[in-house]
Write a protein that holds these residues in place. Sequence first.
Motif, PDB file in Angstrom:
ATOM      1  N   ALA A 388     -27.573 -34.770  11.695  1.00 56.98           N
ATOM      2  CA  ALA A 388     -28.577 -35.818  11.802  1.00 56.98           C
ATOM      3  C   ALA A 388     -28.191 -36.863  12.840  1.00 56.98           C
ATOM      4  CB  ALA A 388     -28.778 -36.494  10.441  1.00 56.98           C
ATOM      5  N   ARG A 389     -26.900 -36.960  13.171  1.00 57.67           N
ATOM      6  CA  ARG A 389     -26.457 -37.976  14.132  1.00 57.67           C
ATOM      7  C   ARG A 389     -26.602 -37.511  15.577  1.00 57.67           C
ATOM      8  NH1 ARG A 389     -20.343 -40.025  13.764  1.00 57.67           N
ATOM      9  NH2 ARG A 389     -21.139 -40.957  11.816  1.00 57.67           N
ATOM     10  N   CYS A 390     -26.092 -36.290  15.871  1.00 55.18           N
ATOM     11  CA  CYS A 390     -26.083 -35.853  17.272  1.00 55.18           C
ATOM     12  C   CYS A 390     -26.837 -34.553  17.512  1.00 55.18           C
ATOM     13  CB  CYS A 390     -24.640 -35.696  17.758  1.00 55.18           C
ATOM     14  SG  CYS A 390     -23.753 -34.280  17.034  1.00 55.18           S
ATOM     15  N   GLY A 391     -27.309 -33.893  16.454  1.00 55.34           N
ATOM     16  CA  GLY A 391     -28.034 -32.642  16.622  1.00 55.34           C
ATOM     17  C   GLY A 391     -27.156 -31.426  16.778  1.00 55.34           C
ATOM     18  N   GLY A 392     -25.835 -31.592  16.619  1.00 56.28           N
ATOM     19  CA  GLY A 392     -24.914 -30.475  16.763  1.00 56.28           C
ATOM     20  C   GLY A 392     -24.956 -29.529  15.582  1.00 56.28           C
ATOM     21  N   PRO A 393     -24.363 -28.337  15.725  1.00 57.93           N
ATOM     22  CA  PRO A 393     -24.349 -27.360  14.624  1.00 57.93           C
ATOM     23  C   PRO A 393     -23.399 -27.796  13.515  1.00 57.93           C
ATOM     24  CG  PRO A 393     -23.038 -26.568  16.459  1.00 57.93           C
ATOM     25  CD  PRO A 393     -23.689 -27.828  16.933  1.00 57.93           C
ATOM     26  N   LEU A 394     -23.707 -27.363  12.302  1.00 55.71           N
ATOM     27  CA  LEU A 394     -22.877 -27.684  11.137  1.00 55.71           C
ATOM     28  C   LEU A 394     -21.981 -26.506  10.788  1.00 55.71           C
ATOM     29  CD1 LEU A 394     -25.510 -29.414   8.801  1.00 55.71           C
ATOM     30  CD2 LEU A 394     -23.921 -30.499  10.408  1.00 55.71           C
ATOM     31  N   ARG A 395     -20.848 -26.804  10.188  1.00 58.11           N
ATOM     32  CA  ARG A 395     -19.938 -25.777   9.709  1.00 58.11           C
ATOM     33  C   ARG A 395     -19.308 -26.246   8.413  1.00 58.11           C
ATOM     34  NH1 ARG A 395     -14.503 -26.175  13.536  1.00 58.11           N
ATOM     35  NH2 ARG A 395     -14.029 -28.357  13.099  1.00 58.11           N
ATOM     36  N   THR A 396     -18.743 -25.308   7.662  1.00 53.67           N
ATOM     37  CA  THR A 396     -18.030 -25.649   6.442  1.00 53.67           C
ATOM     38  C   THR A 396     -16.726 -24.869   6.415  1.00 53.67           C
ATOM     39  OG1 THR A 396     -18.133 -25.647   4.030  1.00 53.67           O
ATOM     40  CG2 THR A 396     -19.300 -23.879   5.158  1.00 53.67           C
ATOM     41  N   ARG A 397     -15.636 -25.544   6.064  1.00 53.42           N
ATOM     42  CA  ARG A 397     -14.311 -24.936   6.133  1.00 53.42           C
ATOM     43  C   ARG A 397     -13.945 -24.194   4.854  1.00 53.42           C
ATOM     44  NH1 ARG A 397     -11.454 -26.745  10.525  1.00 53.42           N
ATOM     45  NH2 ARG A 397     -12.307 -28.547  11.614  1.00 53.42           N
ATOM     46  N   THR A 398     -14.451 -24.638   3.721  1.00 57.60           N
ATOM     47  CA  THR A 398     -14.155 -23.987   2.445  1.00 57.60           C
ATOM     48  C   THR A 398     -15.443 -23.851   1.649  1.00 57.60           C
ATOM     49  OG1 THR A 398     -13.685 -26.070   1.297  1.00 57.60           O
ATOM     50  CG2 THR A 398     -11.840 -25.005   2.424  1.00 57.60           C
ATOM     51  N   ARG A 399     -15.377 -23.118   0.534  1.00 59.16           N
ATOM     52  CA  ARG A 399     -16.566 -22.876  -0.280  1.00 59.16           C
ATOM     53  C   ARG A 399     -17.165 -24.172  -0.804  1.00 59.16           C
ATOM     54  NH1 ARG A 399     -18.741 -18.712  -3.150  1.00 59.16           N
ATOM     55  NH2 ARG A 399     -17.089 -17.319  -2.438  1.00 59.16           N
ATOM     56  N   PHE A 407     -19.538 -30.951  16.517  1.00 65.02           N
ATOM     57  CA  PHE A 407     -19.412 -31.769  17.721  1.00 65.02           C
ATOM     58  C   PHE A 407     -18.839 -33.154  17.422  1.00 65.02           C
ATOM     59  CE2 PHE A 407     -23.112 -29.351  19.939  1.00 65.02           C
ATOM     60  CZ  PHE A 407     -22.291 -28.238  20.063  1.00 65.02           C
ATOM     61  N   CYS A 408     -19.478 -33.894  16.508  1.00 56.61           N
ATOM     62  CA  CYS A 408     -19.075 -35.281  16.276  1.00 56.61           C
ATOM     63  C   CYS A 408     -18.289 -35.458  14.985  1.00 56.61           C
ATOM     64  CB  CYS A 408     -20.294 -36.202  16.271  1.00 56.61           C
ATOM     65  SG  CYS A 408     -21.389 -36.002  14.834  1.00 56.61           S
ATOM     66  N   GLY A 409     -18.230 -34.418  14.131  1.00 48.48           N
ATOM     67  CA  GLY A 409     -17.450 -34.501  12.907  1.00 48.48           C
ATOM     68  C   GLY A 409     -18.134 -35.182  11.743  1.00 48.48           C
ATOM     69  N   ALA A 410     -19.395 -35.611  11.900  1.00 48.26           N
ATOM     70  CA  ALA A 410     -20.099 -36.303  10.819  1.00 48.26           C
ATOM     71  C   ALA A 410     -20.384 -35.342   9.664  1.00 48.26           C
ATOM     72  CB  ALA A 410     -21.407 -36.894  11.340  1.00 48.26           C
ATOM     73  N   LEU A 411     -20.255 -35.856   8.427  1.00 45.14           N
ATOM     74  CA  LEU A 411     -20.561 -35.064   7.244  1.00 45.14           C
ATOM     75  C   LEU A 411     -22.066 -35.040   6.998  1.00 45.14           C
ATOM     76  CD1 LEU A 411     -17.752 -36.335   4.835  1.00 45.14           C
ATOM     77  CD2 LEU A 411     -17.779 -34.208   6.148  1.00 45.14           C
ATOM     78  N   ALA A 412     -22.568 -33.883   6.570  1.00 41.70           N
ATOM     79  CA  ALA A 412     -24.007 -33.723   6.319  1.00 41.70           C
ATOM     80  C   ALA A 412     -24.344 -34.218   4.912  1.00 41.70           C
ATOM     81  CB  ALA A 412     -24.416 -32.270   6.505  1.00 41.70           C
TER      82      ALA A 412
END
Length: 654
Positions: A388-399, A407-412
Motif C-alpha cells: 500500500a505504500r510503494c506498490g511493490g510485491p509482497l512476500r512472506t518468510r514463514t507460514r 522493496f520498502c519492507g513495509a508490513l501489509a
Amino acid sequence: MSARVARVVLDSPLPQLDRLFDYRVPDEFVADCAPGVRVRVPLRTGNRIADGFVIELVDEASFPGDLSPIEAVVSPVSVLAPEVWALARAVADRSAGVASDVLRLAVPPRQVRVERAFLARDTGVEPPLPRAPTISGYGSGLDTVIASGGRAAVAPIPHPVALPDDAGWVPGWSRTMAEAAAVTVAGGRTAILAVPDFRDVAAVERAVLQFVGADRVVRFDAKQTNGQRAKALLIARTRAVVVVGSRSALYAPAASLGLIAMWDDGDPSFAEQRAPYAHGRDVALVRTAQTGASLLLFAHARSTDAERLVEMGWMIDLRPDRPRAPAVIPTATQTAAEGYAARARIPSTAWQAARAASADGPVLVQVASPGFATGVVCSTCGHRASCARCGGPLRTRTRSAIPQCRFCGALAVGFQCPECGGTRLTVVGNGAERTADELGRAFPGTRIIVADGERPVEVVPDRPSIVVATRGAEPFVDGGYGCVLLLDGDRMLAREGLRVQEDVLRIWSNAVALARPGAQTFLVGVAGPLATAMATWRLDTPARDELTDRRALLFPPAVRVATLTGTDAAVTAAIEALGDAAVGPVLGPVPADGDAGAVRAIVRFPYAHGPEVAATLKAEVIRRSSTRRVVNGGARRRAAPTLRVRLDDIEPFL
C-alpha cells in the motif's frame, strides 16, 4: 647528462587525463623512483596534487617545455608490475575506458605495514618447486595444452572426487584445475585460477594445497582485507605461484605467466560492476594474448561466448577420456501412466527415489526462490496483492509471518483489496521455506536443511538429511548426494532475457555434478531440447543452437555491442562518428531508464572493428567531457558529461 624523466599514469577517472605525463625526477628521489612505485605529482590546472604510478623512466621527455618535478615518492616498493600495466592499458582500450579505473581493481590501496615487512624480508631462501602431478582423467590432453600454450574449453568430471592421501573430497573440476596449476608451477611459471564466489575459492584452494606447498599459493578475493590483498600482490611478484581467487585474481602480477584457468565463465559474478565493466573472461583473453599463457575454461554447460571461440577454432573442445554421464531423468518425458502425478511438483518416481536415498545420506532439492512463498493474493478474488505504500510485491518468510514488501519492507497490516475490498491474504507458490516445511512433514525424523543467500551453508555431513537450496547456494557433500531433485524449472525458464537458457542450464548442471556417481537426478516439469541435453549430458548442444540463433539476429556474442547513453545530440553524434563500423540497424535511441532527459542507443559491430569503435567512442567521450560553457554571465566551468559509453553490455538484453 640529461635529467631523468618519469612517465606517470594519474589516478584519475577523467578520460582526458588517460595518458602518460612526463615529470622531472629531483635528485632526492632518484634512488627510490622506479617503475611501479606510487608517486604524487602536481597538476598545473588548479594547482592540485594527484596520485599516480611511475610507468617508465626515460632520459628525454616527449613534452618540449619545462617539466614539473615529482612532488613525492610515496613508497619505494614497486606495486604495479609491468605486465599488469600492459593488461590494464589493453583492457581499458578494448572497453573504451580509463586505465586508472582498471588499476583500482588490480592494485589495492597502500598498506604501510605490509610494505615495511616486505622490505625487511629475507630473500635468500626460495621455496622449492613442487613435483608435477599427473592430470587424471584426460590422458595427455591437458598436459599438451599447457605445455604448448594452447587454449581449451574443458568439460569437467561431473561428480565429486577424492583428494590424494585421504585429504577429503572436492568437486571434479577443482581437482583438475589444481593438477593443471601444479604442473604449471613445477615448470617455474605462475598459474591463475579464477572462480565465481567464495565457496568455489575454498574448494579449489583446498585442492591446490594437496599438490602445491602453501608458500606457493596466494589468494585474491573479495573477502580479503586490503592488507591481505597487498601482501598477496607482493608475494605473487617475487616467485612462481598459484593465484586462487575471484575475478580480481585475473589482474594478479606474474612475471612468467603459464596458465589462466576459469571455472564457470558464464556465471554473472565474473561481470565487473565498475567501470570499464570488463568481463573476467575478456580480461583472461586479453592477458593470454599478451603473454602466450595457456587458457582453460571449465564448465559443465558451456557459455555461448566459449562456444563461439570453439567454433572459430581459437579453442579446442576437451573432454574426459572415460566420461561417465550423470543419470538425469526429465520427469516430463516419463510414460503417461502416472497421469496427474507426473505433473505434480514432485512426481511419484522422484519422491520414491528421494525417500530411498534419504535413508542412507543427504538428498538435494533445488528450488527457484527463497522465503516461504513466491507471492501473496487476495483470498476472495485472487488479485495479486501489492504494498500500500510503494506498490511493490509482497512476500512472506514463514507460514505465520505477516506479508512484507520486497522493496520498502513495509508490513501489509490492514490490507484491503482494491478490486473486491477483501481483507484476507493467501500465499501462493513455493519458496525454500515452504518446500522445507512440506518435506519436513513428509519425511518425519529426517533432518531438513535450508541453504539460501541469507543462510549460506558450505558443507553438510554425509548422513541422512534433506537439503533444500536455492539455485547457486547448494552445499557440498563429501562423496556426493544420493539423489537430486531439480524443481521449479518452468519458473526459472519463464524469465525474460538473452541468457536465460544459458543460466538455467548452468545452474542445473552444477547441481547435478554434486551427486555421487550413479545417483539419480530428476528434472521436474521441463521437456524439449534442454531436457534432452540434460538427459544425454550433451550440454554444448544448446549453446551451439543458441549461438546460431544469435548470429541470425546479430545479438551478442555473435557481435559486440556498445551502449550509448546521454543527450539526444551526443548519442546521435557518436553514432554518426562510427560511420560504417556498425552492423545492422542501431537499436534506439529510446528514453533511458532512471535518467530524465537522456536517451539510450545500442550499436552492434563485428569483433574485427572493436579497436576502431572503442577508439572512436572514447574520443567522443573526451570531446564531450572537455568542452566548457559560459554560465552566469561569463563564469566558465566544465559541463557535466553528456555521453556515457559501455561496451559489451548485455543488460539491455536481459
